[in-house]
Design a protein around this motif. Structure first.
Motif, short mmCIF file in Angstrom:
data_model
loop_
_atom_site.label_atom_id
_atom_site.label_comp_id
_atom_site.label_asym_id
_atom_site.label_seq_id
_atom_site.Cartn_x
_atom_site.Cartn_y
_atom_site.Cartn_z
N LYS A 86 -13.80 -6.86 -19.31
CA LYS A 86 -13.50 -5.44 -19.48
C LYS A 86 -14.36 -4.61 -18.53
CE LYS A 86 -12.06 -5.61 -24.23
NZ LYS A 86 -10.96 -4.83 -24.63
N CYS A 95 -13.81 -4.43 -15.31
CA CYS A 95 -13.75 -4.99 -13.95
C CYS A 95 -12.31 -5.09 -13.44
CB CYS A 95 -14.38 -6.38 -13.93
SG CYS A 95 -16.13 -6.37 -14.29
N GLU A 96 -11.39 -4.42 -14.09
CA GLU A 96 -9.99 -4.56 -13.71
C GLU A 96 -9.68 -3.89 -12.37
OE1 GLU A 96 -10.89 -3.39 -16.74
OE2 GLU A 96 -10.33 -5.02 -18.06
N ASN A 97 -10.17 -2.70 -12.15
CA ASN A 97 -9.82 -1.92 -10.95
C ASN A 97 -11.08 -1.56 -10.17
OD1 ASN A 97 -7.04 -1.88 -11.55
ND2 ASN A 97 -7.39 -0.25 -13.03
N LEU A 98 -11.79 -2.54 -9.70
CA LEU A 98 -13.01 -2.27 -8.95
C LEU A 98 -12.69 -1.82 -7.53
CD1 LEU A 98 -15.32 -5.23 -9.96
CD2 LEU A 98 -15.38 -2.90 -10.77
N LYS A 99 -13.34 -0.79 -7.09
CA LYS A 99 -13.24 -0.32 -5.71
C LYS A 99 -14.65 -0.04 -5.22
CE LYS A 99 -9.04 0.12 -4.17
NZ LYS A 99 -8.60 -0.52 -2.99
N SER A 124 -10.21 -5.32 3.49
CA SER A 124 -9.24 -4.69 2.58
C SER A 124 -9.78 -3.41 1.95
CB SER A 124 -8.83 -5.68 1.49
OG SER A 124 -9.95 -6.02 0.71
#
Length: 61
Positions: free
Chosen positions: A31, A33-37, A49
């Motif tokens: 939880k 860490c789904e959309n790390l940028k 990337s």
């Protein structure tokens, strides 16, 4: 006999790698860490990337 042992050893290493790779892909993300940028302003590595210009067409850059 040494050749067969070497082939079996390399085969075992490949099998362990494949097993670990497949199990890693099955593991759900923790939880948060789904959309790390990364907070990256960009560097000279255009192929990265995370580069801000990644995904833009060359005319837009």
């Amino acid at each position: 006999m040494r050749i067969i042992a070497g082939i079996l050893f390399v085969g075992a290493l490949v099998a362990i790698y494949i097993w670990a790779y497949l199990n890693n892909k099955k593991t759900p993300l923790p939880k948060g860490c789904e959309n790390l940028k990364a907070d990256c302003d960009g560097c000279k590595l255009v192929s990265c990337s995370l580069h801000p210009d990644h995904g833009k067409k060359k005319e837009e850059i």
